[in-house]
Design a protein around this motif. Structure first.
Motif, PDB file in Angstrom:
ATOM      1  N   VAL A 153       0.841  -1.197   0.000  1.00  0.00           N
ATOM      2  CA  VAL A 153       0.000   0.000   0.000  1.00  0.00           C
ATOM      3  C   VAL A 153       0.874   1.245   0.000  1.00  0.00           C
ATOM      4  O   VAL A 153       1.802   1.372   0.809  1.00  0.00           O
ATOM      5  N   TYR A 154       0.566   2.141  -0.911  1.00  0.00           N
ATOM      6  CA  TYR A 154       1.182   3.465  -0.967  1.00  0.00           C
ATOM      7  C   TYR A 154       0.043   4.466  -0.788  1.00  0.00           C
ATOM      8  O   TYR A 154      -0.638   4.836  -1.746  1.00  0.00           O
ATOM      9  N   ALA A 155      -0.177   4.877   0.458  1.00  0.00           N
ATOM     10  CA  ALA A 155      -1.384   5.626   0.813  1.00  0.00           C
ATOM     11  C   ALA A 155      -1.181   7.123   0.593  1.00  0.00           C
ATOM     12  O   ALA A 155      -1.104   7.914   1.535  1.00  0.00           O
ATOM     13  N   GLY A 156      -1.077   7.513  -0.680  1.00  0.00           N
ATOM     14  CA  GLY A 156      -0.817   8.910  -0.985  1.00  0.00           C
ATOM     15  C   GLY A 156       0.623   9.269  -0.680  1.00  0.00           C
ATOM     16  O   GLY A 156       0.902  10.313  -0.087  1.00  0.00           O
ATOM     17  N   SER A 157       1.556   8.407  -1.097  1.00  0.00           N
ATOM     18  CA  SER A 157       2.964   8.604  -0.740  1.00  0.00           C
ATOM     19  C   SER A 157       3.870   8.805  -1.943  1.00  0.00           C
ATOM     20  O   SER A 157       5.042   9.148  -1.786  1.00  0.00           O
TER      21      SER A 157
END
Length: 715
Positions: A153-157
């Motif tokens: 997961v790349y949560a807005g990164s």
């Protein structure tokens, strides 16, 4: 003729070019009002919801119709090399919550995780007891990816070069606002599968999206009443006589107790386990359980599912186990009905049929050097990864079904869970002992569709013992887990009276706790949850109520920072615990008047307040118009059909209403409609005085309410 060498060179170049991402069309279907299921590519046959075998709650069909909360064109799915890439849009003014049971962070935007079932290793990196692939946005929608794989997961990164809303390019040499983490306009995930099944939940508020997610998982669990009382876990090598003496000590000292947990020594062998009683310590298990039940105390058994070569079920279950062992015990493939039947038939015959009330199911979460490796194979054909992600679901589901077959509700402990587990009556625990982390996890459990309990273990000081005790009394399970040190509630005499008072308060509040869990079951509202889900929390505050510089702590600044040391307990209560060494603290009050739980006095109106409550009480604040039903401080939870008197408290100066839930508290009769809701109201009369009323009990429905008294706390 074409030049052969040129063709060969061209082919080599083509082979060196990375495979392009193949865009996948998402087929959307609104399966319930405000709930959409999307399928792209070929999802795995085995996933989280299939493992949990849940039946969505009927309440889903009664929810309001809502518009799809995102731009479908901006939800992108692509495939490459057998993996699926998912991209969902973000806007600048939204925060993200969820992505499993986190212990140190509440705000998840900007973080990178791999959602991976594991013990908590003191870092929020996605490896946790409940790596739930669900998140909720502050804008009022939720997203769930139904996969039993490890999900990156790349949560807005991260920022794509073709971003429609790219961050501003800054020069670090000259711009003080330069950041190493520039704004990102998307949540991106990598799922190691050839397709995905994704669910989107509308709000309109974040709490509504969470309700829909919990209802899709079958609704929240409804514990028995006794499950909301006190539990004490005793030393691992206690005998039946020592356990009886422990229960008698609680009774003699007037301390509430509803169930005792036996640690590994009740079994003839553990690590790996036989699941059979040790006859030297428990010569008559059935007689022991019956005698304890007559004392009003139920028995909960520790176990893990790894089968000892000395267990009677070893040979029958061997063909249905994985390739690797755990502590030299074979690992049942619980995704297979054959393995489940052998294991849980043993549990049912040896434990449930003699009256054992539940389990503490340990070691199903992880720690790689303990559990099976990812190279392990299982006879079901499911990958080691998939079994790891779902093992907590499997032990909960099928032990719960065993109790349902016996028409006896259970409430227990488990080390792992995942999406789809909301309806299972288990509370997650672990070996971490940070009080602050406990509260952060309690907040995050409300975003993840699971229950988490703080607990009281050994403490260095009387202050620490009391502060931890106060917290468990405002949590899903009031657990004393000091078996290793044999610490008891009265071990610190200087705070014994305060400990007893807060324990009695837990019991007095049982009508409130039970009704709040009923809302979890029927409506999907988590009973313990973060402040971001509370109406009015994001509003502006005129000033901070403190003697210090008002400019130092404006409300907007408080909202930017994570709030992870206060939480909502049910519909009306804001709990703000203090930790060892703290003499005072700040509390952020949502919009509207709030009152002190103990005195009924006004404490603030949408303000940041500073409090110095002393040691005796955990700070609790109550909404204007709140109604809190309370009962006498019994030593044990009320039995089926036992009538109890109610003191109904009202706080503030507004009219109030509350729905009081009732059923037999022990069986599954509620699933057949044998339950009731009674409306409690407090209304201001023409003379300005408040007057309370409660609706009549329904005919042929449970009615355990005795005499009623009213207490108007703010008069």
């Amino acid at each position: 003729m074409p030049n052969v060498s040129c063709l060969r060179s061209l082919l080599i170049l083509l082979c060196l070019i990375p495979a392009t991402l193949a865009a996948q069309t998402i087929q959307w279907q609104e399966i319930y009002p405000g709930v959409w299921k999307g399928v792209a590519g070929k999802p795995d046959d085995y996933d989280l919801l299939k493992a949990a075998e849940i039946t969505p709650s009927q309440a889903l069909a009664k929810l309001s119709k809502e518009a799809f909360p995102l731009n479908k064109a901006e939800i992108q799915v692509q495939q490459n090399n057998g993996k699926t890439y998912l991209r969902l849009p973000l806007v600048k003014n939204e925060q993200l919550f969820g992505f499993g049971l986190n212990f140190q962070t509440v705000h998840q935007r900007g973080r990178i995780m791999q959602l991976h079932a594991d013990h908590y290793g003191k870092t929020d990196n996605g490896r946790t007891h409940a790596p739930v692939p669900f998140y909720v946005s502050s804008l009022g929608y939720g997203v769930f990816v139904n996969s039993a794989k490890y999900i990156d997961v790349y949560a807005g990164s991260n920022v794509r070069k073709d971003s429609k809303n790219p961050p501003e390019v800054m020069d670090r040499n000259t711009n003080k606002s330069w950041s190493a983490h520039p704004y990102s306009d998307a949540v991106e995930m990598l799922i190691p599968a050839q397709g995905i099944e994704i669910y989107v939940f509308a709000g309109p508020k974040p709490i509504n999206a969470i309700q829909r997610f919990n209802l899709l998982s079958g609704g929240g669990c409804l514990p028995p009443r006794w499950g909301l009382g006190f539990t004490q876990r005793v030393h691992r090598l206690y005998t039946s006589e020592q356990v009886k003496q422990e229960a008698k000590a609680f009774e003699e000292k007037g301390f509430p107790l509803d169930f005792i947990g036996l640690e590994p020594g009740w079994q003839s062998k553990s690590y790996p386990c036989t699941f059979e009683w040790d006859k030297s310590r428990f010569p008559d298990p059935a007689g022991f359980v019956k005698e304890m039940d007559a004392m009003g105390v139920k028995i909960n058994l520790w176990t893990n599912p790894y089968v000892s070569p000395d267990a009677a079920i070893y040979k029958p279950i061997l063909p249905f186990t994985g390739s690797h062992t755990v502590w030299n015990g074979i690992v049942p493939d619980l995704s297979m009905p054959q393995a489940r039947k052998i294991l849980f038939d043993q549990f049912e015959k040896e434990h449930v049929k003699i009256g054992v009330s539940g389990y503490k199911i340990d070691e199903v979460d992880g720690f790689d050097s303990y559990l099976w490796p990812d190279v392990a194979t299982f006879p079901s054909g499911h990958s080691s990864e998939q079994i790891r992600q779902t093992y907590g679901l499997l032990v909960q589901k099928h032990s719960f079904e065993m109790f349902r077959r016996n028409n006896a509700r259970t409430y227990g402990l488990v080390r792992a869970s995942n999406a789809g587990g909301a309806s299972f009556p288990y509370v997650i625990y672990n070996d971490n002992y940070s009080h602050e982390d406990f509260i952060t996890a309690l907040i995050n459990s409300g975003y993840a569709g699971v229950l988490w309990t703080p607990e009281v273990r050994a403490s260095k000081t009387a202050e620490e013992w009391l502060r931890r005790f106060q917290t468990v009394c405002f949590s899903p399970m009031a657990m004393i887990n000091a078996w290793s040190s044999s610490t008891q509630p009265w071990t610190f005499p200087e705070v014994a009276a305060q400990v007893k008072a807060v324990a009695e308060l837990r019991m007095r509040m049982m009508p409130y706790w039970y009704s709040e869990f009923a809302k979890y079951h029927y409506d999907g509202t988590p009973p313990f949850r973060g402040m971001s889900l509370e109406e009015g929390f994001s509003g502006n505050v005129i000033k901070e109520k403190t003697a210090t510089d008002l400019e130092a702590n404006p409300y907007e600044e408080a909202l930017i920072k994570e709030v992870k040391d206060q939480y909502m307990a049910g519909e009306f209560l804001l709990v703000a615990p203090l930790f060892t060494g703290q003499k005072s603290r700040k509390v952020i009050l949502p919009k509207g008047k709030w009152f002190d739980f103990y005195t009924g006095k006004l404490v603030g109106d949408g303000e940041i307040i500073t409090i110095s409550p002393g040691l005796d009480q955990i700070p609790v604040f109550v909404k204007n118009g709140a109604i809190i039903p309370m009962m006498p401080a019994l030593l044990h939870a009320p039995k089926a059909e036992q009538k109890v008197d109610l003191e109904i408290r009202h706080y503030g100066d507004q009219n109030g209403s509350y729905k009081l839930y009732d059923d037999d508290g022990e069986t599954f009769a509620y699933e057949k409609g044998i339950f009731s809701w009674r409306d409690i109201k407090v209304e201001k009369q023409k003379d300005g005085k408040l007057k309370g009323s409660i609706s009549n009990a329904e005919a042929n429905k449970p009615s355990t309410v005795g005499n009623i008294s009213w207490r108007y706390m703010t008069e």
